[in-house]
Design a protein around this motif. Structure first.
Motif, PDB file in Angstrom:
ATOM      1  N   LEU A 107      -2.803 -11.725  -5.630  1.00  0.00           N
ATOM      2  CA  LEU A 107      -1.922 -12.536  -4.775  1.00  0.00           C
ATOM      3  C   LEU A 107      -0.614 -12.685  -5.548  1.00  0.00           C
ATOM      4  CD1 LEU A 107      -1.932 -14.272  -2.090  1.00  0.00           C
ATOM      5  CD2 LEU A 107      -2.377 -16.228  -3.595  1.00  0.00           C
ATOM      6  N   VAL A 108       0.327 -11.820  -5.277  1.00  0.00           N
ATOM      7  CA  VAL A 108       1.407 -11.532  -6.222  1.00  0.00           C
ATOM      8  C   VAL A 108       2.278 -12.724  -6.598  1.00  0.00           C
ATOM      9  CG1 VAL A 108       1.575  -9.061  -5.789  1.00  0.00           C
ATOM     10  CG2 VAL A 108       2.846 -10.650  -4.341  1.00  0.00           C
ATOM     11  N   GLU A 109       2.475 -13.648  -5.684  1.00  0.00           N
ATOM     12  CA  GLU A 109       3.328 -14.784  -6.039  1.00  0.00           C
ATOM     13  C   GLU A 109       2.655 -15.680  -7.082  1.00  0.00           C
ATOM     14  OE1 GLU A 109       3.316 -13.528  -2.994  1.00  0.00           O
ATOM     15  OE2 GLU A 109       5.448 -13.041  -2.805  1.00  0.00           O
ATOM     16  N   PHE A 110       1.348 -15.565  -7.232  1.00  0.00           N
ATOM     17  CA  PHE A 110       0.627 -16.457  -8.145  1.00  0.00           C
ATOM     18  C   PHE A 110      -0.214 -15.707  -9.163  1.00  0.00           C
ATOM     19  CE2 PHE A 110       1.445 -18.682  -4.181  1.00  0.00           C
ATOM     20  CZ  PHE A 110       2.173 -19.761  -4.660  1.00  0.00           C
ATOM     21  N   ALA A 111       0.091 -14.455  -9.374  1.00  0.00           N
ATOM     22  CA  ALA A 111      -0.696 -13.652 -10.314  1.00  0.00           C
ATOM     23  C   ALA A 111       0.214 -12.558 -10.826  1.00  0.00           C
ATOM     24  CB  ALA A 111      -1.899 -13.041  -9.588  1.00  0.00           C
ATOM     25  N   ASN A 112      -0.151 -11.957 -11.936  1.00  0.00           N
ATOM     26  CA  ASN A 112       0.637 -10.835 -12.443  1.00  0.00           C
ATOM     27  C   ASN A 112      -0.294  -9.677 -12.766  1.00  0.00           C
ATOM     28  OD1 ASN A 112       2.301  -9.017 -13.670  1.00  0.00           O
ATOM     29  ND2 ASN A 112       3.565 -10.612 -14.646  1.00  0.00           N
ATOM     30  N   ALA A 113      -0.062  -8.593 -12.091  1.00  0.00           N
ATOM     31  CA  ALA A 113      -0.959  -7.448 -12.216  1.00  0.00           C
ATOM     32  C   ALA A 113      -0.794  -6.695 -13.527  1.00  0.00           C
ATOM     33  CB  ALA A 113      -0.731  -6.497 -11.033  1.00  0.00           C
ATOM     34  N   ALA A 114       0.273  -6.995 -14.260  1.00  0.00           N
ATOM     35  CA  ALA A 114       0.512  -6.263 -15.510  1.00  0.00           C
ATOM     36  C   ALA A 114      -0.723  -6.336 -16.400  1.00  0.00           C
ATOM     37  CB  ALA A 114       1.726  -6.852 -16.229  1.00  0.00           C
ATOM     38  N   GLY A 115      -1.181  -5.196 -16.850  1.00  0.00           N
ATOM     39  CA  GLY A 115      -2.321  -5.156 -17.743  1.00  0.00           C
ATOM     40  C   GLY A 115      -3.674  -5.140 -17.065  1.00  0.00           C
ATOM     41  N   HIS A 116      -3.670  -5.260 -15.741  1.00  0.00           N
ATOM     42  CA  HIS A 116      -4.949  -5.248 -15.018  1.00  0.00           C
ATOM     43  C   HIS A 116      -5.117  -3.917 -14.309  1.00  0.00           C
ATOM     44  CE1 HIS A 116      -5.768  -9.503 -15.639  1.00  0.00           C
ATOM     45  NE2 HIS A 116      -4.486  -9.715 -15.430  1.00  0.00           N
ATOM     46  N   SER A 117      -6.017  -3.106 -14.796  1.00  0.00           N
ATOM     47  CA  SER A 117      -6.101  -1.771 -14.199  1.00  0.00           C
ATOM     48  C   SER A 117      -6.821  -1.760 -12.864  1.00  0.00           C
ATOM     49  CB  SER A 117      -6.754  -0.787 -15.175  1.00  0.00           C
ATOM     50  OG  SER A 117      -8.071  -1.194 -15.434  1.00  0.00           O
TER      51      SER A 117
ATOM     52  N   ALA B 166      10.957 -20.905  -4.865  1.00  0.00           N
ATOM     53  CA  ALA B 166      12.388 -20.713  -5.168  1.00  0.00           C
ATOM     54  C   ALA B 166      12.664 -19.332  -5.758  1.00  0.00           C
ATOM     55  CB  ALA B 166      12.867 -21.804  -6.120  1.00  0.00           C
ATOM     56  N   GLU B 167      11.776 -18.836  -6.582  1.00  0.00           N
ATOM     57  CA  GLU B 167      12.028 -17.565  -7.275  1.00  0.00           C
ATOM     58  C   GLU B 167      11.347 -16.374  -6.602  1.00  0.00           C
ATOM     59  OE1 GLU B 167      14.169 -17.645  -9.799  1.00  0.00           O
ATOM     60  OE2 GLU B 167      14.293 -19.805  -9.398  1.00  0.00           O
ATOM     61  N   HIS B 168      10.740 -16.616  -5.455  1.00  0.00           N
ATOM     62  CA  HIS B 168       9.951 -15.539  -4.844  1.00  0.00           C
ATOM     63  C   HIS B 168      10.664 -14.973  -3.621  1.00  0.00           C
ATOM     64  CE1 HIS B 168       6.588 -15.958  -7.535  1.00  0.00           C
ATOM     65  NE2 HIS B 168       6.669 -17.269  -7.396  1.00  0.00           N
ATOM     66  N   THR B 169      11.255 -13.798  -3.789  1.00  0.00           N
ATOM     67  CA  THR B 169      12.046 -13.163  -2.744  1.00  0.00           C
ATOM     68  C   THR B 169      11.326 -13.051  -1.418  1.00  0.00           C
ATOM     69  OG1 THR B 169      12.928 -11.785  -4.487  1.00  0.00           O
ATOM     70  CG2 THR B 169      13.354 -11.060  -2.229  1.00  0.00           C
ATOM     71  N   PHE B 170      10.037 -12.758  -1.472  1.00  0.00           N
ATOM     72  CA  PHE B 170       9.353 -12.399  -0.231  1.00  0.00           C
ATOM     73  C   PHE B 170       8.700 -13.575   0.492  1.00  0.00           C
ATOM     74  CE2 PHE B 170       9.498  -8.089  -2.190  1.00  0.00           C
ATOM     75  CZ  PHE B 170      10.304  -7.520  -1.213  1.00  0.00           C
ATOM     76  N   VAL B 171       8.887 -14.778  -0.048  1.00  0.00           N
ATOM     77  CA  VAL B 171       8.423 -15.957   0.691  1.00  0.00           C
ATOM     78  C   VAL B 171       9.647 -16.805   1.008  1.00  0.00           C
ATOM     79  CG1 VAL B 171       6.906 -17.964   0.701  1.00  0.00           C
ATOM     80  CG2 VAL B 171       6.216 -15.887  -0.516  1.00  0.00           C
ATOM     81  N   ARG B 172       9.876 -17.025   2.283  1.00  0.00           N
ATOM     82  CA  ARG B 172      11.053 -17.780   2.710  1.00  0.00           C
ATOM     83  C   ARG B 172      10.603 -19.090   3.350  1.00  0.00           C
ATOM     84  NH1 ARG B 172      14.255 -12.952   5.927  1.00  0.00           N
ATOM     85  NH2 ARG B 172      12.486 -13.316   7.320  1.00  0.00           N
ATOM     86  N   VAL B 173      11.053 -20.186   2.799  1.00  0.00           N
ATOM     87  CA  VAL B 173      10.740 -21.495   3.372  1.00  0.00           C
ATOM     88  C   VAL B 173      11.905 -21.863   4.288  1.00  0.00           C
ATOM     89  CG1 VAL B 173      10.262 -23.911   2.877  1.00  0.00           C
ATOM     90  CG2 VAL B 173       9.446 -22.112   1.306  1.00  0.00           C
ATOM     91  N   LEU B 174      11.614 -22.053   5.569  1.00  0.00           N
ATOM     92  CA  LEU B 174      12.685 -22.360   6.519  1.00  0.00           C
ATOM     93  C   LEU B 174      13.142 -23.811   6.340  1.00  0.00           C
ATOM     94  CD1 LEU B 174      11.483 -20.597   9.796  1.00  0.00           C
ATOM     95  CD2 LEU B 174      12.687 -19.657   7.826  1.00  0.00           C
ATOM     96  N   PRO B 175      14.422 -24.057   6.503  1.00  0.00           N
ATOM     97  CA  PRO B 175      14.933 -25.412   6.312  1.00  0.00           C
ATOM     98  C   PRO B 175      14.702 -26.292   7.543  1.00  0.00           C
ATOM     99  CG  PRO B 175      16.730 -23.930   6.887  1.00  0.00           C
ATOM    100  CD  PRO B 175      15.477 -23.088   6.842  1.00  0.00           C
ATOM    101  N   ASN B 176      14.823 -27.596   7.351  1.00  0.00           N
ATOM    102  CA  ASN B 176      14.938 -28.551   8.469  1.00  0.00           C
ATOM    103  C   ASN B 176      13.798 -28.520   9.465  1.00  0.00           C
ATOM    104  OD1 ASN B 176      17.492 -29.014   7.374  1.00  0.00           O
ATOM    105  ND2 ASN B 176      18.377 -27.370   8.613  1.00  0.00           N
ATOM    106  N   ALA B 177      12.593 -28.466   8.980  1.00  0.00           N
ATOM    107  CA  ALA B 177      11.433 -28.510   9.871  1.00  0.00           C
ATOM    108  C   ALA B 177      11.445 -27.424  10.931  1.00  0.00           C
ATOM    109  CB  ALA B 177      11.302 -29.889  10.526  1.00  0.00           C
TER     110      ALA B 177
END
Lengths: 343, 343, 343, 343
Positions: A130-140, A265-276
């Motif tokens: 789950l890329v926003e909360f994990a890092n695949a580096a080193g996991h084959s 904030a740092e995740h390009t592919f998840v966009r939180v829409l403003p103002n409800a």
């Protein structure tokens, strides 16, 4: 970078192949079918690939490991359990879009998939990507999350991680287009049956529930279970997860909003829409985005989170490329700058 | 029986006119438009009525009362407030498909409809015609329930009346086809926008919420509020209300099932599906049925109720005919033996 | 009148059963499956028939002839060839919705259906029930026309009968919804494949072509052949046949219009639209109407005829009831006063 | 390369903007609205452009000419007639997606568009950019062909150029998704009206007919006119032109096939399917391809050509980029390597 792909004939495989063709770091793509299959022209198996002369070859692990840098499995449940062993043994990079290696506990796997589980050692070796909360580096061995799981977990992450909701109050009313059910013919996806209809299926029995729970409990072990409803929509692409939960005592709207904004904030592919503002499904179809909207109802003390993704991109092939980018250290957006289908 | 109908050009009006034409007790139907309108051939206003030479006449209350036995209003919000006075004054039978007279409290009306309310005396004179739980006999002003309200209230009635759920836990994830939004052009119902899309709208602000609450609190005054989400589907006909609630302590699956079966045992147009089977939308489209399915999740202690109706029949014109049948003492199914659209 | 129906599980059979239930002259309907089948509850085979406790019985000719007045076959190609013999031998009334007995010439049958033809004597005994141009009275074996054939022949009849067009110039661009392809699962009708798509199929090879030609050549033996294209639409119900032909030398617009008006003046279920207005598909869906519009282009000397029907009603079950009404001398509209689906 | 774009809020403009963003030779894109408009954030005008902070500026010719290298007009009929003058006067490169400058003859323009025509000098200065048969190099005013015209002309070109068909026998039965009708609300594109329906419109009166005839007569002056029918489909994207013509005496199937193969051998974006295979609509949606299939019927001496395009790509923005590439000498496929939407 040379990539191998098993399962190009399925919908996820088709989309993954298209993405790999446009990926700036991928030089060649070899396509594979079952090890006992005959070589077949791609265009015969998937007629829309007009003019593409690539062959689908019978899978041979030695050939793959000698010629490629990574193998993607876009295969049905149970297939990688049978095919992945030599790659695991060799620590050869595998990105697996199927559900076979997502669950750590083999008993849970068997309960939900009604199939024998892979070996425990292999399951524990596997990385839930789950890329926003994990890092695949080193996991084959990377187990790419399921489509419903991706939409649901991205919608719930800030709430679960920051303990903002009553743990036993989570309800997910999820809806999916028919491409999620794949290419296999079935009455429920026969046009005359699906069109102008809504059909619930696998209510509280969908095989993505245990991977959602596995991850949620890492974030908040107080969450005992979720209610999870799946509805088949008369559309082809896209998932909407409509999520409800009672807000924990004292939590304010501002805190909810801030939790989402900070988390992504740092995740390009998840966009939180403003103002409800709440997302529409089509704003993400054709892209790798997950769009999130939230609306707090102070009368019912309920927060509504709406999470939308393209099930074959962020929910499958797109996230697989994100994992590929993470593993090999490429730019997070490499091969994924896709335009929304408008209109 | 001679019927008058105001508002045949809207979708509910069209369907009501079609039903009245087939009703065994209706001899003539006169169609009316606004009092200041010019007479217009029906087929000009609604081209699909090929070969029907009926005229739409300007509304004149005296003409209606002299020649007809009942008047139906299938008009937009705010219209009957302006037109109904002479009929109310004369105790002339009115069946009103609009929302104008459904709410007892004028302040609630103004809050949700953003319009001036009818006179209090008229509101209190009005009968809320949820036919399975009310009897129109003797009530000359019948406010026909809204489409979302009908689907939701029929799904919640056994739970609320028998206090089977935790009062503040009710969540309704409702979905509707575009015909519910009527004939008026809007971006959200422009084909290129609606098709292959899902759009939420009026979340927790839909004007059917107060009539749902008004009725629920009659059944169980402990219910403080509900969470109510509305999603526009890329289909034309039908509503599905997916309802969630925490079951009250000690309530069993058997009790839930029995509550539904007992409540609707004598009601032809509400069908409770057996064995935790959940209804599809299409099984009711074209009919006056409300189909209900329920599924209890013992892990989350949540009951799921799925309620489906054809929004223009059970949710509008069909229920209006049920009220008509009740008021005049006709058979409950008169004019309503309709076949499901298959496929 | 007691009716027997074989093949209720297919789409035509479903609709025919619904119509028979509402027919004023039908007292009972018995449902039959294959002679070697087990009795099965209807609702098991067709779940949308909720609350209908009718059983589907194994077909037994003696039982049918002893208890019923007519048998309808709504079966796949080739089935009545096997089952109809005892009914033909006994001159028992059969209304056959399949294509088995529509063609007089067994060689033509075999060429287009790729199956052995019924016996010549049976074929010649059969009546082709294009109701506007035939009378079923006295014909105990009625072959109900195909859906494409009905739309096409009604659109061409005035032109062919009155020799108004150049015989070798007829082109039919026909389009159908998926219900015409039936209930059988196929890739071309898999939702993800059909939706947002157009697919041509059986171009110049559709099995309805020979019955069209057989009838056209009765009307005008100069017509050598037609060009016939069939396109699968992403909708469930309805056929539109868009017909083009060069107008014969000297024929005027007024003559064309008059030919259509005169031909159908007495036929309730064929409506010729006025003023070069062209029909939409939805104006007939849900009804037994065939709507026709025509537009003459004086620059290309081409007449355009647009013919629309509901493929399961006028194109199948509705016309079958018309034949039933003709055979037994009931009113032409008995059981067929159906309302258009609006919207 | 800096590009200016007027009309980004329409469907063609949206897609063109998306393509320009991915074009390897385009550095910046400036968006413009009417000259008397206020600056407006793009995302306000087109909400799906989430996260794009570009402003739509009021159009000012001097600003454009000082800062940009080319201007694209994706505006409604009549708008470039008013706005293009300063660019034409300066020989500044214009690529015009509207129909204003496609017709050489101002009287023809006025007859079909019901508007005053641009100045004759400007019309004659304009280049009709049907890219497979024209070269935009050196032409500063490029009129991009209409969507129906593109599909039809590419399907007819080999037949017309090589005189393979009877000149007065051409019939085009064209079908389009709703995006071709644009963003403007209309009853015919209201979801409840369009869905599950087929509607003909502008039969023999569509404004793309004269540009088709203008080009056809360049290829074969013997072609006097064509029959042209347009049908609105319940889908969003895509055009299928189903083309019929009588084959000229002595022409063989092999000649027909060869004509198509030879004509398009060097053109990447036109694919001729082999073996009488006919294209489906979806195989081109999302791409700049025009797929062509042909089938000769030796009994009717009629050739059927099926031509499919994505109306907003090959039929609008995609072809505009091809013209851009031609004009500036970029690779023919620059910015246009797009993947088919599957499924």
């Amino acid at each position: 970078m040379n990539a191998a792909l098993v399962g190009v004939t399925g919908y996820s495989g088709v989309v993954l192949y298209q993405l790999l063709q446009q990926h700036p770091e991928v030089a060649t793509i070899r396509l594979f079918g079952r090890s006992d299959s005959q070589p077949q022209p791609l265009v015969e198996a998937v007629p829309n690939f007009i003019g593409d002369h690539t062959m689908i070859e019978p899978l041979d692990a030695a050939t793959v490991m000698a010629n490629c840098d990574v193998i993607f499995f876009a295969t049905s449940a149970g297939v990688t359990t049978k095919l992945a062993a030599p790659f695991i043994a060799a620590n050869f990079p595998v990105i697996d879009l199927s559900g076979d290696y997502r669950l750590q506990d083999p008993q849970v796997f068997t309960k939900w998939y009604h199939k024998p589980a892979p070996a425990v050692s292999a399951l524990q070796h596997s990385h839930y990507g789950l890329v926003e909360f994990a890092n695949a580096a080193g996991h084959s061995y990377i187990a790419n999350p399921g489509c419903y799981a991706t939409a649901t977990l991205l919608g719930l992450a800030p709430l679960a991680q920051q303990h903002l909701v009553v743990p036993d109050s989570i309800i997910v009313d999820a809806k999916s287009g028919t491409s999620g059910a794949g290419k296999k013919l079935a009455t429920s996806t026969h046009f005359s049956q699906t069109n102008e209809n809504l059909q619930l299926y696998k209510v509280n029995q969908h095989q993505h529930i245990p991977e959602i729970m596995q991850q949620l409990q890492i974030w908040d072990e107080q969450i005992p279970a979720i209610q999870f409803t799946t509805t088949l929509l008369p559309i082809t692409r896209g998932i909407m997860a409509t999520i409800y939960a009672k807000v924990a005592s004292g939590v304010t709207t501002a805190q909810l909003t801030q939790a989402f904004n900070n988390t992504y904030a740092e995740h390009t592919f998840v966009r939180v829409l403003p103002n409800a503002q709440l997302p529409t499904l089509k704003e993400v179809v054709g892209t790798n985005f997950c769009d999130l909207g939230l609306s707090y109802n102070p009368i019912t003390h309920t927060v509504l989170v709406v999470s939308v993704i393209d099930n074959l991109l962020k929910g499958a092939a797109g996230q697989a490329l994100q994992n590929f980018n993470q593993y090999f250290g490429f730019a997070a957006t490499a091969g994924l700058q896709l335009a929304t289908v408008m209109p």
